[in-house]
Design a protein around this motif. Structure first.
Motif, mmCIF file in Angstrom:
data_model
loop_
_atom_site.group_PDB
_atom_site.id
_atom_site.type_symbol
_atom_site.label_atom_id
_atom_site.label_comp_id
_atom_site.label_asym_id
_atom_site.label_seq_id
_atom_site.Cartn_x
_atom_site.Cartn_y
_atom_site.Cartn_z
ATOM 1 N N GLY A 131 12.688 -24.738 -19.913
ATOM 2 C CA GLY A 131 12.985 -25.730 -20.942
ATOM 3 C C GLY A 131 12.404 -25.371 -22.292
ATOM 4 N N SER A 132 11.175 -24.878 -22.297
ATOM 5 C CA SER A 132 10.535 -24.496 -23.563
ATOM 6 C C SER A 132 11.300 -23.379 -24.252
ATOM 7 C CB SER A 132 9.090 -24.068 -23.306
ATOM 8 O OG SER A 132 8.334 -25.128 -22.770
ATOM 9 N N LEU A 133 11.754 -22.412 -23.466
ATOM 10 C CA LEU A 133 12.474 -21.271 -24.031
ATOM 11 C C LEU A 133 13.844 -21.653 -24.582
ATOM 12 C CD1 LEU A 133 11.611 -18.552 -21.357
ATOM 13 C CD2 LEU A 133 10.748 -18.685 -23.698
ATOM 14 N N VAL A 134 14.392 -22.769 -24.101
ATOM 15 C CA VAL A 134 15.708 -23.217 -24.566
ATOM 16 C C VAL A 134 15.579 -24.283 -25.659
ATOM 17 C CG1 VAL A 134 17.864 -24.356 -23.882
ATOM 18 C CG2 VAL A 134 16.782 -22.706 -22.341
ATOM 19 N N GLN A 135 14.692 -25.243 -25.448
ATOM 20 C CA GLN A 135 14.575 -26.372 -26.378
ATOM 21 C C GLN A 135 14.149 -25.966 -27.773
ATOM 22 O OE1 GLN A 135 13.317 -30.196 -23.638
ATOM 23 N NE2 GLN A 135 11.695 -28.965 -24.487
ATOM 24 N N VAL A 136 13.097 -25.170 -27.852
ATOM 25 C CA VAL A 136 12.509 -24.863 -29.162
ATOM 26 C C VAL A 136 13.500 -24.149 -30.087
ATOM 27 C CG1 VAL A 136 10.695 -23.599 -30.374
ATOM 28 C CG2 VAL A 136 10.150 -24.902 -28.296
ATOM 29 N N PRO A 137 14.173 -23.069 -29.631
ATOM 30 C CA PRO A 137 15.131 -22.409 -30.530
ATOM 31 C C PRO A 137 16.262 -23.321 -30.985
ATOM 32 C CG PRO A 137 14.617 -20.989 -28.667
ATOM 33 C CD PRO A 137 14.030 -22.329 -28.360
ATOM 34 N N ILE A 138 16.808 -24.143 -30.067
ATOM 35 C CA ILE A 138 17.903 -25.042 -30.446
ATOM 36 C C ILE A 138 17.424 -26.066 -31.474
ATOM 37 C CG2 ILE A 138 19.533 -26.778 -29.632
ATOM 38 C CD1 ILE A 138 19.550 -25.416 -26.945
ATOM 39 N N THR A 139 16.241 -26.628 -31.234
ATOM 40 C CA THR A 139 15.698 -27.641 -32.143
ATOM 41 C C THR A 139 15.468 -27.070 -33.540
ATOM 42 O OG1 THR A 139 14.680 -28.969 -30.402
ATOM 43 C CG2 THR A 139 13.668 -29.082 -32.582
ATOM 44 N N VAL A 140 14.850 -25.911 -33.604
ATOM 45 C CA VAL A 140 14.608 -25.278 -34.911
ATOM 46 C C VAL A 140 15.924 -24.950 -35.599
ATOM 47 C CG1 VAL A 140 13.644 -23.256 -36.061
ATOM 48 C CG2 VAL A 140 12.356 -24.377 -34.231
ATOM 49 N N LEU A 141 16.883 -24.426 -34.853
ATOM 50 C CA LEU A 141 18.177 -24.051 -35.426
ATOM 51 C C LEU A 141 18.892 -25.270 -36.001
ATOM 52 C CD1 LEU A 141 20.238 -21.799 -35.873
ATOM 53 C CD2 LEU A 141 21.200 -22.330 -33.614
ATOM 54 N N ILE A 142 18.890 -26.386 -35.281
ATOM 55 C CA ILE A 142 19.560 -27.599 -35.759
ATOM 56 C C ILE A 142 18.895 -28.128 -37.028
ATOM 57 C CG2 ILE A 142 19.946 -30.049 -35.241
ATOM 58 C CD1 ILE A 142 20.462 -29.240 -32.343
ATOM 59 N N LEU A 143 17.567 -28.209 -37.019
ATOM 60 C CA LEU A 143 16.855 -28.739 -38.183
ATOM 61 C C LEU A 143 17.039 -27.842 -39.403
ATOM 62 C CD1 LEU A 143 13.549 -29.900 -36.450
ATOM 63 C CD2 LEU A 143 15.247 -31.381 -37.523
ATOM 64 N N VAL A 144 16.947 -26.548 -39.207
ATOM 65 C CA VAL A 144 17.094 -25.617 -40.323
ATOM 66 C C VAL A 144 18.517 -25.651 -40.877
ATOM 67 C CG1 VAL A 144 17.117 -23.170 -40.940
ATOM 68 C CG2 VAL A 144 15.236 -24.086 -39.590
ATOM 69 N N THR A 145 19.514 -25.684 -39.986
ATOM 70 C CA THR A 145 20.916 -25.659 -40.416
ATOM 71 C C THR A 145 21.305 -26.926 -41.165
ATOM 72 O OG1 THR A 145 21.509 -24.275 -38.519
ATOM 73 C CG2 THR A 145 23.294 -25.438 -39.618
ATOM 74 N N ILE A 146 20.922 -28.077 -40.636
ATOM 75 C CA ILE A 146 21.340 -29.350 -41.240
ATOM 76 C C ILE A 146 20.523 -29.692 -42.480
ATOM 77 C CG2 ILE A 146 21.450 -31.853 -40.862
ATOM 78 C CD1 ILE A 146 22.217 -31.311 -37.994
ATOM 79 N N ASN A 147 19.221 -29.411 -42.433
ATOM 80 C CA ASN A 147 18.343 -29.807 -43.543
ATOM 81 C C ASN A 147 18.097 -28.702 -44.557
ATOM 82 O OD1 ASN A 147 17.958 -32.370 -42.332
ATOM 83 N ND2 ASN A 147 16.409 -31.492 -40.976
ATOM 84 N N GLY A 148 18.542 -27.495 -44.246
ATOM 85 C CA GLY A 148 18.330 -26.385 -45.175
ATOM 86 C C GLY A 148 16.873 -26.028 -45.351
ATOM 87 N N ALA A 149 16.071 -26.229 -44.296
ATOM 88 C CA ALA A 149 14.628 -25.945 -44.393
ATOM 89 C C ALA A 149 14.386 -24.449 -44.528
ATOM 90 C CB ALA A 149 13.915 -26.482 -43.156
ATOM 91 N N ASP A 150 13.296 -24.136 -45.195
ATOM 92 C CA ASP A 150 12.944 -22.734 -45.459
ATOM 93 C C ASP A 150 12.026 -22.224 -44.356
ATOM 94 O OD1 ASP A 150 12.599 -20.270 -46.581
ATOM 95 O OD2 ASP A 150 11.115 -20.931 -48.062
ATOM 96 N N THR A 151 12.615 -21.708 -43.302
ATOM 97 C CA THR A 151 11.832 -21.111 -42.223
ATOM 98 C C THR A 151 12.702 -20.094 -41.500
ATOM 99 O OG1 THR A 151 10.360 -21.595 -40.349
ATOM 100 C CG2 THR A 151 12.473 -22.732 -40.394
ATOM 101 N N ARG A 152 12.074 -19.232 -40.738
ATOM 102 C CA ARG A 152 12.827 -18.231 -39.991
ATOM 103 C C ARG A 152 12.739 -18.530 -38.502
ATOM 104 N NH1 ARG A 152 11.904 -12.229 -40.921
ATOM 105 N NH2 ARG A 152 9.802 -12.744 -40.186
ATOM 106 N N LEU A 153 13.912 -18.534 -37.850
ATOM 107 C CA LEU A 153 13.952 -18.793 -36.413
ATOM 108 C C LEU A 153 13.139 -17.766 -35.653
ATOM 109 C CD1 LEU A 153 15.071 -20.396 -34.035
ATOM 110 C CD2 LEU A 153 17.114 -18.947 -34.099
ATOM 111 N N VAL A 154 13.164 -16.527 -36.125
ATOM 112 C CA VAL A 154 12.436 -15.462 -35.420
ATOM 113 C C VAL A 154 10.931 -15.726 -35.418
ATOM 114 C CG1 VAL A 154 12.179 -13.993 -37.483
ATOM 115 C CG2 VAL A 154 12.201 -12.957 -35.196
ATOM 116 N N ASP A 155 10.426 -16.360 -36.477
ATOM 117 C CA ASP A 155 8.994 -16.686 -36.515
ATOM 118 C C ASP A 155 8.647 -17.729 -35.462
ATOM 119 O OD1 ASP A 155 8.605 -14.934 -38.617
ATOM 120 O OD2 ASP A 155 8.938 -16.469 -40.149
#
Length: 302
Positions: A131-155
């Motif tokens: 769950g951790s390996l799946v949840q975290v990337p999806i959550t970060v991707l959704i927040l970054v994509t919709i809100n335009g936040a300045d962060t890198r998924l790879v980090d």
């Protein structure tokens, strides 16, 4: 009745954490230290002791991995469909991620360990890892994509590589697979630390809960609660029934995926442009309602 008493006891400890924060005893620095003790010591001890003496090949199966990943992805897709037309991106993104991102570590695994046997707990530890390996990337991707936040998924993904709970899971799997002996004094000490995981985790969760009455959006919060505590465990029930898994796997997966929204979603929302007040409310609401929903789930799978 024992299950209901246990869950009510969990709610009491959680509310004690909230009371200690409001009373100024669990201030920000003390809560941070308590969280560190839970995250770096108690939870890893619980994960290791649950897995090091188990038959790893029997625990980690393609059906378990596929079922957990599938339920998470389908719930995330439903959340996207229901929230795609919300006109406030910060709230839209939070409603999406909090509908699937489960409190697997701070509530799920300790609850399973306190309620079920060693085999179910070991499988729940694996569910936590998947769950951790799946949840975290999806959550970060959704927040970054919709809100335009300045962060890198790879980090964010790189942080998973040093996650102490995942490292403890890998260590337990390695020891179990190789059949390596673990000295009794070590297991006794780890068992003692593992026993602290649930009360410490609940105090941490309680210390972070906060509700601002005027900002309550009953419709949006109700949607999150319904998806997280009704739809997601129902999907888990259907998926793992269709997959024909054993009783222990079924129990661990359904209960773990039926846990409330993770407190970490508030942190992600706050850092990545989401509505943090809305996120805090949803964590509180799902945690409170989960006392009833988890009681029903545990009774049904027992």
């Amino acid at each position: 009745m024992d299950v209901l008493i246990r869950l009510c006891g969990l709610l009491v400890v959680l509310l004690v954490g909230t009371g200690l924060r409001r009373g100024g005893i669990l201030n920000a620095s003390r809560t941070e230290r308590l969280n560190a003790a839970t995250y770096y010591i108690a939870l890893p001890a619980l994960v290791f002791t649950a897995t090091y003496d188990q038959d790893i090949a029997a625990i980690i199966t393609p059906r378990l991995v596929g079922g957990v990943v599938g339920v998470l992805l389908v719930t995330a897709a439903i959340a996207w469909l229901l929230n795609r037309r919300r006109d406030v991106p910060a709230r839209q993104s939070v409603a999406m991620i909090q509908s699937y991102h489960s409190n697997l570590g701070y509530l799920g695994l300790p609850l399973v360990a306190a309620t079920f046997d060693a085999e179910v707990t070991a499988i729940a530890s694996v569910v936590l890892g998947i769950g951790s390996l799946v949840q975290v990337p999806i959550t970060v991707l959704i927040l970054v994509t919709i809100n335009g936040a300045d962060t890198r998924l790879v980090d964010r993904l790189a942080q998973l590589a040093t996650n102490p709970v995942l490292l403890a899971l890998l260590a337990g799997i390695a020891v179990g697979s190789l059949g390596l002996p673990v000295a009794q004094p070590v297991t006794v000490a780890l068992d003692g630390l593992a026993a602290l995981a649930l009360p410490l985790a609940l105090l941490c969760v309680g210390a972070t809960l906060d509700v601002d009455g005027p900002s309550v959006d009953l419709g949006a919060t109700g949607s999150v609660v319904g998806l997280k505590l009704v739809v997601m465990p129902a999907l888990a029930w259907l998926a793992f029934s269709a997959l024909g898994v054993g009783t222990s796997t079924f129990t661990a997966a359904v209960v773990m995926l039926g846990t409330p929204t993770a407190v970490s979603t508030y942190v992600f929302a706050n850092e990545l442009g989401g509505d943090s007040e809305f996120a805090s409310l949803n964590v509180f609401a799902t945690t409170l309602v989960s006392v009833g929903s988890l009681f029903v789930l545990i009774r049904l799978v027992s």
